[in-house]
Design a protein around this motif. Structure first.
Motif, PDB file in Angstrom:
ATOM      1  N   GLY A  72     -36.674  60.856  12.934  1.00  0.00           N
ATOM      2  CA  GLY A  72     -36.329  59.454  12.646  1.00  0.00           C
ATOM      3  C   GLY A  72     -37.244  58.467  13.344  1.00  0.00           C
ATOM      4  N   PRO A  73     -36.995  57.170  13.129  1.00  0.00           N
ATOM      5  CA  PRO A  73     -37.907  56.140  13.659  1.00  0.00           C
ATOM      6  C   PRO A  73     -37.907  56.017  15.187  1.00  0.00           C
ATOM      7  N   HIS A  74     -36.911  56.586  15.836  1.00  0.00           N
ATOM      8  CA  HIS A  74     -36.873  56.512  17.308  1.00  0.00           C
ATOM      9  C   HIS A  74     -37.063  57.889  17.910  1.00  0.00           C
ATOM     10  N   GLY A  75     -37.897  58.690  17.252  1.00  0.00           N
ATOM     11  CA  GLY A  75     -38.111  60.075  17.690  1.00  0.00           C
ATOM     12  C   GLY A  75     -38.885  60.165  18.996  1.00  0.00           C
ATOM     13  N   LEU A  76     -39.100  61.390  19.439  1.00  0.00           N
ATOM     14  CA  LEU A  76     -39.750  61.622  20.738  1.00  0.00           C
ATOM     15  C   LEU A  76     -41.153  61.037  20.811  1.00  0.00           C
ATOM     16  N   ASP A  77     -41.824  60.917  19.672  1.00  0.00           N
ATOM     17  CA  ASP A  77     -43.194  60.368  19.661  1.00  0.00           C
ATOM     18  C   ASP A  77     -43.221  58.904  20.103  1.00  0.00           C
ATOM     19  N   THR A  78     -42.081  58.231  20.087  1.00  0.00           N
ATOM     20  CA  THR A  78     -42.037  56.807  20.454  1.00  0.00           C
ATOM     21  C   THR A  78     -41.571  56.600  21.906  1.00  0.00           C
ATOM     22  N   LYS A  79     -41.270  57.670  22.591  1.00  0.00           N
ATOM     23  CA  LYS A  79     -40.656  57.555  23.936  1.00  0.00           C
ATOM     24  C   LYS A  79     -41.696  57.607  25.052  1.00  0.00           C
ATOM     25  N   PHE A  80     -41.454  56.809  26.083  1.00  0.00           N
ATOM     26  CA  PHE A  80     -42.232  56.944  27.313  1.00  0.00           C
ATOM     27  C   PHE A  80     -41.506  57.947  28.197  1.00  0.00           C
ATOM     28  N   PHE A  81     -42.152  59.066  28.458  1.00  0.00           N
ATOM     29  CA  PHE A  81     -41.538  60.128  29.261  1.00  0.00           C
ATOM     30  C   PHE A  81     -41.816  59.883  30.749  1.00  0.00           C
ATOM     31  N   ASP A  82     -40.910  60.341  31.592  1.00  0.00           N
ATOM     32  CA  ASP A  82     -41.213  60.465  33.025  1.00  0.00           C
ATOM     33  C   ASP A  82     -42.021  61.745  33.190  1.00  0.00           C
ATOM     34  N   TYR A  83     -42.818  61.811  34.246  1.00  0.00           N
ATOM     35  CA  TYR A  83     -43.566  63.060  34.425  1.00  0.00           C
ATOM     36  C   TYR A  83     -43.917  63.335  35.879  1.00  0.00           C
ATOM     37  N   GLU A  84     -44.137  64.622  36.156  1.00  0.00           N
ATOM     38  CA  GLU A  84     -44.602  65.089  37.474  1.00  0.00           C
ATOM     39  C   GLU A  84     -45.765  66.030  37.228  1.00  0.00           C
ATOM     40  N   ILE A  85     -46.767  65.930  38.088  1.00  0.00           N
ATOM     41  CA  ILE A  85     -47.947  66.808  37.926  1.00  0.00           C
ATOM     42  C   ILE A  85     -47.935  67.859  39.024  1.00  0.00           C
ATOM     43  N   TYR A  86     -48.186  69.109  38.651  1.00  0.00           N
ATOM     44  CA  TYR A  86     -48.266  70.195  39.638  1.00  0.00           C
ATOM     45  C   TYR A  86     -49.654  70.830  39.543  1.00  0.00           C
ATOM     46  N   GLU A  87     -50.455  70.639  40.590  1.00  0.00           N
ATOM     47  CA  GLU A  87     -51.792  71.247  40.611  1.00  0.00           C
ATOM     48  C   GLU A  87     -51.655  72.612  41.264  1.00  0.00           C
ATOM     49  N   GLN A  88     -51.905  73.672  40.515  1.00  0.00           N
ATOM     50  CA  GLN A  88     -51.669  75.024  41.016  1.00  0.00           C
ATOM     51  C   GLN A  88     -52.963  75.822  40.940  1.00  0.00           C
TER      52      GLN A  88
END
Ligand code: G6D
Length: 338
Positions: A99-115
């Motif tokens: 739909g029009p408010h799908g995941l592609d329109t969302k600003f996600f929170d994120y964490e980066i893990y350098e391994q």
């Protein structure tokens, strides 16, 4: 391995990972892939320089996480446990891409893990029933991992508050050509390549697929040969859609795509792969739209679109309340020695 964050305008953040011969870039907007390069060769479509404007209104959903339901749902309606759900119609009368408010329109929170040997980015968000009208809220984790072997892995972990549908995918478009010319020269291969024919409005019309391996009698099938086939049923599909926009059954979730210079290996635990060859590029009125038909192709690992209406309670996209969902797809790029 290390990641560098670059902030652009409009809330867009880029997470850039450098792995010597290859570089890859992800964004918080739609937890999407923005760029993947082998030396100077872009192997996916996107715009890293003007990401802040390019992705906002792009109807082609380049590189985005798609969901909660990837493919079309006929007439934007379905029944689950005897209850009828009505979704937004954002593809003629159908629902597409959640739909029009799908995941592609969302600003996600994120964490980066350098391994050691890899970088992992864990993107999180919540899909709310009030936004997309499917039953239940879903807590979602999308993890993109890139490793020293030039392998990009996407993992989806979800948990829903109610029995619902969940059918996520990534909408990346590949083009392995050094000159970025059309993808008709690429070959696809898997021990099984069975294509589900489409009827009206890009919807699967039959659960009896066409066996491409039998049609072409070769291990590697060239896109051009599919587009120009004389096999009557397949030809009718190509004429109607100007290329592929079809779900496939593949062998054991594995397939490869290659041209003269590169080979891409795909592995997935999702039941099907939709291959879309970017058949009509005209729907985006924008100076950013530099694309012609067949500029790229997607490999959308997902349950067969509209499965809930085709298969009812047997649909593979149904998930139970409070039962964790997990799925994984990886793409690995190899440069060929010539
Ligand atoms: C999806 O299958 C669909 C196509 O029909 C659509 O045009 C595209 O997304 C933007 O791959």
């Amino acid at each position: 391995m290390f990641a560098k964050v670059e902030k652009q305008r409009n809330g867009i953040e880029l997470i850039k990972i450098d792995n010597q011969e290859t570089t890859i870039v992800f964004s918080n907007f739609g937890a999407r892939i923005i760029s993947w390069k082998y030396d100077d060769n872009s192997i996916v479509l996107g715009n890293i320089v003007e990401a802040d404007e390019f992705y906002q209104a792009n109807p082609f959903k380049f590189g985005a996480t798609i969901g909660r339901y990837s493919g079309r749902i006929a007439d934007a309606t379905f029944e689950l446990d005897g209850k009828t759900y009505t979704l937004d119609q954002n593809d003629g009368e159908n629902n597409i891409h959640g739909g029009p408010h799908g995941l592609d329109t969302k600003f996600f929170d994120y964490e980066i893990y350098e391994q050691v040997g890899q970088v992992k980015i864990i993107f999180t968000t919540i899909i709310k029933s009030e936004d997309d009208h499917f039953p239940g809220n879903i807590e979602l984790k999308v993890t993109h991992t890139y490793n020293v072997e030039h392998k990009w892995t996407v993992e989806y972990e979800a948990i829903a508050t109610e029995k619902t549908l969940f059918n996520p995918m990534n909408h990346v478009y590949f083009n392995l050509n050094r000159d970025n010319n059309i993808i008709d020269n690429h070959y696809i291969s898997s021990e099984k390549l069975a294509l589900y024919p489409l009827g009206d409005n890009n919807l699967v019309s039959s659960l009896d697929p066409i066996d491409l391996k039998a049609c072409f009698d070769t291990d590697k099938i060239k896109f051009k040969d599919i587009f120009e086939t004389t096999h009557p049923q397949l030809q009718q599909q190509m004429t109607r859609y100007n290329g592929l926009d079809h779900p496939f059954d593949i062998n054991d979730g594995q397939m490869t795509i290659e041209n003269k210079h590169f080979l891409l290996k795909v592995e997935t635990d999702m039941p099907n792969v939709v291959i879309f060859t970017f058949n009509d590029t005209s729907s985006w009125q924008s100076n950013f739209n530099i694309y012609k038909p067949h500029s790229g192709f997607t490999l959308e690992t997902q349950c067969i679109p509209n499965d809930i209406n085709l298969e009812g309670e047997n649909a593979q996209s149904i998930i139970e309340a409070n039962k964790p969902f997990y799925s994984k797809t990886s793409y690995k790029i190899f440069e060929k020695e010539i």
